[in-house]
Motif scaffolding. Sequence first.
Motif, short mmCIF file in Angstrom:
data_model
loop_
_atom_site.label_atom_id
_atom_site.label_comp_id
_atom_site.label_asym_id
_atom_site.label_seq_id
_atom_site.Cartn_x
_atom_site.Cartn_y
_atom_site.Cartn_z
N ARG A 154 0.83 -1.20 0.00
CA ARG A 154 0.00 0.00 0.00
C ARG A 154 0.87 1.25 0.00
O ARG A 154 1.91 1.29 0.65
N VAL A 155 0.39 2.26 -0.72
CA VAL A 155 1.04 3.57 -0.76
C VAL A 155 0.04 4.58 -0.22
O VAL A 155 -1.05 4.72 -0.77
N ASN A 156 0.40 5.23 0.87
CA ASN A 156 -0.50 6.19 1.53
C ASN A 156 -1.87 5.57 1.79
O ASN A 156 -2.91 6.16 1.50
N ASP A 157 -1.87 4.36 2.32
CA ASP A 157 -3.07 3.61 2.72
C ASP A 157 -3.96 3.18 1.56
O ASP A 157 -5.08 2.75 1.77
N ALA A 158 -3.47 3.27 0.34
CA ALA A 158 -4.23 2.81 -0.83
C ALA A 158 -3.50 1.61 -1.44
O ALA A 158 -2.30 1.70 -1.70
N ALA A 159 -4.20 0.51 -1.63
CA ALA A 159 -3.58 -0.69 -2.20
C ALA A 159 -3.06 -0.38 -3.60
O ALA A 159 -3.72 0.30 -4.38
N GLU A 160 -1.88 -0.87 -3.89
CA GLU A 160 -1.24 -0.62 -5.18
C GLU A 160 -0.90 -1.95 -5.83
O GLU A 160 -0.10 -2.71 -5.29
N ALA A 161 -1.51 -2.24 -6.97
CA ALA A 161 -1.28 -3.51 -7.65
C ALA A 161 -0.14 -3.44 -8.65
O ALA A 161 0.39 -4.46 -9.06
N ASP A 162 0.26 -2.23 -9.04
CA ASP A 162 1.31 -2.06 -10.05
C ASP A 162 2.63 -1.74 -9.37
O ASP A 162 2.84 -0.61 -8.91
N ALA A 163 3.52 -2.72 -9.30
CA ALA A 163 4.81 -2.52 -8.65
C ALA A 163 5.74 -1.66 -9.49
O ALA A 163 6.75 -1.17 -8.99
N ASN A 164 5.43 -1.47 -10.76
CA ASN A 164 6.25 -0.64 -11.64
C ASN A 164 5.81 0.82 -11.64
O ASN A 164 6.35 1.63 -12.38
#
Length: 71
Positions: free
Chosen positions: A33-43
Amino acid sequence: LEAGVVLAALATDAGLAASRGEARRLAQGGGLRVNDAAEADANRTITSADLVDGVVKLAAGKKKIVLVKPV
């Protein structure tokens, strides 16, 4: 940070993952997660636009949380 940093590299450098591959798998599984938002794109590129109060909050799972402050 103006040029940006790849999320997988940032997670690895911050100690949330042992390798970029592990960071990618973590993101694909919804655990990064980035700033409490799930992030599916590691790129995804983390830029200064992602700063909140001067830091970027990265989290892996429920217990590993890191605040990254650019210098």
